[in-house]
Design a protein around this motif. Structure first.
Motif, PDB file in Angstrom:
ATOM      1  N   LEU A  32       0.876  -1.166   0.000  1.00 46.84           N
ATOM      2  CA  LEU A  32       0.000   0.000   0.000  1.00 46.84           C
ATOM      3  C   LEU A  32       0.912   1.215   0.000  1.00 46.84           C
ATOM      4  N   VAL A  33       1.037   1.847  -1.150  1.00 51.08           N
ATOM      5  CA  VAL A  33       2.031   2.893  -1.374  1.00 51.08           C
ATOM      6  C   VAL A  33       1.326   4.219  -1.630  1.00 51.08           C
ATOM      7  N   THR A  34       1.834   5.275  -1.030  1.00 45.53           N
ATOM      8  CA  THR A  34       1.308   6.604  -1.297  1.00 45.53           C
ATOM      9  C   THR A  34       2.262   7.389  -2.183  1.00 45.53           C
ATOM     10  N   LEU A  35       1.701   8.117  -3.136  1.00 42.81           N
ATOM     11  CA  LEU A  35       2.439   9.108  -3.907  1.00 42.81           C
ATOM     12  C   LEU A  35       2.119  10.464  -3.300  1.00 42.81           C
ATOM     13  N   ILE A  36       3.113  11.171  -2.811  1.00 46.34           N
ATOM     14  CA  ILE A  36       2.878  12.472  -2.192  1.00 46.34           C
ATOM     15  C   ILE A  36       3.796  13.510  -2.810  1.00 46.34           C
ATOM     16  N   GLY A  37       3.489  14.758  -2.526  1.00 47.60           N
ATOM     17  CA  GLY A  37       4.288  15.863  -3.024  1.00 47.60           C
ATOM     18  C   GLY A  37       3.431  17.098  -3.182  1.00 47.60           C
ATOM     19  N   PRO A  38       4.052  18.248  -3.391  1.00 49.42           N
ATOM     20  CA  PRO A  38       3.291  19.498  -3.542  1.00 49.42           C
ATOM     21  C   PRO A  38       2.383  19.453  -4.766  1.00 49.42           C
ATOM     22  N   SER A  39       1.407  20.334  -4.803  1.00 45.09           N
ATOM     23  CA  SER A  39       0.573  20.476  -5.989  1.00 45.09           C
ATOM     24  C   SER A  39       1.454  20.807  -7.190  1.00 45.09           C
ATOM     25  N   GLY A  40       1.201  20.136  -8.301  1.00 43.04           N
ATOM     26  CA  GLY A  40       2.005  20.357  -9.493  1.00 43.04           C
ATOM     27  C   GLY A  40       3.288  19.568  -9.538  1.00 43.04           C
ATOM     28  N   SER A  41       3.494  18.665  -8.569  1.00 41.14           N
ATOM     29  CA  SER A  41       4.739  17.888  -8.548  1.00 41.14           C
ATOM     30  C   SER A  41       4.716  16.721  -9.531  1.00 41.14           C
ATOM     31  N   GLY A  42       3.528  16.371 -10.043  1.00 41.94           N
ATOM     32  CA  GLY A  42       3.448  15.294 -11.042  1.00 41.94           C
ATOM     33  C   GLY A  42       2.796  14.019 -10.553  1.00 41.94           C
ATOM     34  N   LYS A  43       2.182  14.028  -9.371  1.00 47.10           N
ATOM     35  CA  LYS A  43       1.608  12.804  -8.805  1.00 47.10           C
ATOM     36  C   LYS A  43       0.512  12.206  -9.699  1.00 47.10           C
ATOM     37  N   SER A  44      -0.472  13.023 -10.021  1.00 47.70           N
ATOM     38  CA  SER A  44      -1.586  12.521 -10.831  1.00 47.70           C
ATOM     39  C   SER A  44      -1.129  12.164 -12.240  1.00 47.70           C
ATOM     40  N   THR A  45      -0.208  12.960 -12.783  1.00 48.04           N
ATOM     41  CA  THR A  45       0.336  12.650 -14.111  1.00 48.04           C
ATOM     42  C   THR A  45       1.032  11.298 -14.101  1.00 48.04           C
ATOM     43  N   LEU A  46       1.797  11.029 -13.061  1.00 45.33           N
ATOM     44  CA  LEU A  46       2.473   9.744 -12.940  1.00 45.33           C
ATOM     45  C   LEU A  46       1.465   8.607 -12.859  1.00 45.33           C
ATOM     46  N   LEU A  47       0.428   8.772 -12.049  1.00 44.98           N
ATOM     47  CA  LEU A  47      -0.569   7.715 -11.892  1.00 44.98           C
ATOM     48  C   LEU A  47      -1.256   7.412 -13.219  1.00 44.98           C
ATOM     49  N   ARG A  48      -1.530   8.445 -13.993  1.00 51.30           N
ATOM     50  CA  ARG A  48      -2.190   8.239 -15.285  1.00 51.30           C
ATOM     51  C   ARG A  48      -1.279   7.500 -16.271  1.00 51.30           C
ATOM     52  N   HIS A  49       0.027   7.654 -16.124  1.00 45.94           N
ATOM     53  CA  HIS A  49       0.952   6.874 -16.953  1.00 45.94           C
ATOM     54  C   HIS A  49       0.889   5.392 -16.593  1.00 45.94           C
TER      55      HIS A  49
END
Length: 274
Positions: A32-49
Motif C-alpha cells: 500500500l504505497v502513497t504518492l505524495i508531493g506538492p501540488s504540481g509535482s506530477g503525482k496525478s500525471t504519474l498515476l495516469r501513466h
C-alpha cells in the motif's frame, strides 16, 4: 521478488514544461504505497501513466510495466486485452459514477470486462453477478443503498461505490487518484480505512496519491515523493522526517534545512499496517 509495477526513465513534458523527469521505481505485490508531493509535482500525471491514460514523451526511453504487461515503452502506448485491462482498477477523485443509474448498476459496471460481449452490451447481469456486487457493497458499508440513484449520495458514499466497483472488477492493482481530496475528515478516514482493509485482507496492491501527510503516515508504510517532477524520496514512510517534509513542501533545499534543524523521526505513530 517480482515487481507488480515497474517504471523506468519516465519523462513527460507539456510543451516547454517538464512534468516528470527520469522517474523510476518498483512496487511489489501486496504493498500500500502513497504518492505524495506538492501540488504540481506530477503525482496525478504519474498515476495516469501507470494505467495507460497518458503517454510519455515520444523520444524518451521510458518503460512502464504493470503486472505482466508492458503499458508503454519509448513513448508508445501498447495495446491490452479486456482481461489485462480488468486486472487494474482506477479510482478517480471525482468518483466517475453514472449519476442517473443505481448504486448496484454502477458497481456492476466494474464486471463488464469479465462478461461475454453480448451480455456486456445489453447489460444483462446474472444473479451470481448481482450477489457479487452486493458483497462488495457490504464490504464498503453501503449495501443498504444498492437501489438508490448514485447522484443522491454524499461524496463519501460515492467514493465507496467506486471502491466497490473496483472490487467487482476483481482488480489486482488499484490506483486511487486523490480519493479523499473532496471529502470531509470523517468520510476521508472511512475511505482510507476501507482501502487499508482491502489491502490487508485481500493482498491487493494499492497505489494512492495523497495531499495529506498525516493520512499518509497513518495508513501507508511506503511513500514515493515527487518534487518538481523528480523523484525526491522512495522508502519507508518513517523515513520522511519533519525536516525532509519541510524541504519537500518548501523552496529551501534539504541540505540547508538540515543545517538549521536536528533530524528527528516522525513522532506520529503508524496506527496501521499498509
Amino acid at each position: 521478488m517480482t515487481a507488480i509495477v515497474s517504471v523506468e526513465r519516465l519523462d513527460k513534458s507539456f510543451g516547454p514544461h517538464a512534468a516528470l523527469r527520469e522517474i523510476g521505481f518498483e512496487i511489489h505485490a501486496g504493498e500500500l504505497v502513497t504518492l505524495i508531493g506538492p501540488s504540481g509535482s506530477g503525482k496525478s500525471t504519474l498515476l495516469r501513466h501507470l494505467i495507460g491514460l497518458t503517454r510519455a514523451d515520444r523520444r524518451s526511453h521510458s518503460h512502464v510495466r504493470v503486472l505482466d504487461r508492458d503499458v508503454q515503452h519509448g513513448g508508445r502506448l501498447l495495446g491490452a486485452s479486456r482481461e489485462q485491462r480488468r486486472r487494474c482498477g482506477y479510482i478517480f477523485q471525482q468518483f466517475n459514477l453514472a449519476g442517473r443509474l443505481s448504486v448496484m448498476t454502477n458497481v456492476l459496471i466494474g464486471h463488464l470486462g469479465a462478461m461475454p460481449r453480448w451480455r456486456a452490451l445489453t447489460g444483462r447481469f446474472t444473479q451470481q453477478e448481482r450477489d457479487l456486487a452486493l458483497r462488495a457493497l457490504e464490504r464498503v458499508g453501503i449495501v443498504g443503498l444498492a437501489h438508490q440513484r448514485a447522484n443522491t449520495l454524499s461524496g463519501g458514499q460515492m467514493q465507496r461505490v467506486a471502491i466497490a466497483r473496483a472490487l467487482v472488477q476483481e482488480a489486482e492493482v488499484i490506483f486511487a487518484d486523490e480519493p479523499i481530496a473532496s471529502l470531509d475528515p470523517r468520510s476521508a478516514r472511512e475511505v482510507m480505512e476501507i482501502l487499508q482493509r482491502i489491502n490487508r485482507e485481500d493482498g491487493r496492491t494499492i497505489v494512492v496519491t495523497l495531499h495529506q501527510v498525516d493520512v499518509a503516515r497513518r495508513y501507508c508504510r511506503r511513500a514515493i515523493a515527487l518534487k518538481q517532477g523528480r523523484l525526491y524520496y522512495d522508502g519507508p514512510i518513517a523515513g520522511l522526517t519533519d525536516v525532509r517534509l519541510q524541504a519537500l513542501y518548501e523552496n529551501a533545499g534539504l541540505d540547508e534545512l538540515e543545517s538549521r534543524q536536528p533530524d528527528h523521526r516522525i513522532a506520529t505513530p503508524l496506527h496501521a499496517v499498509g
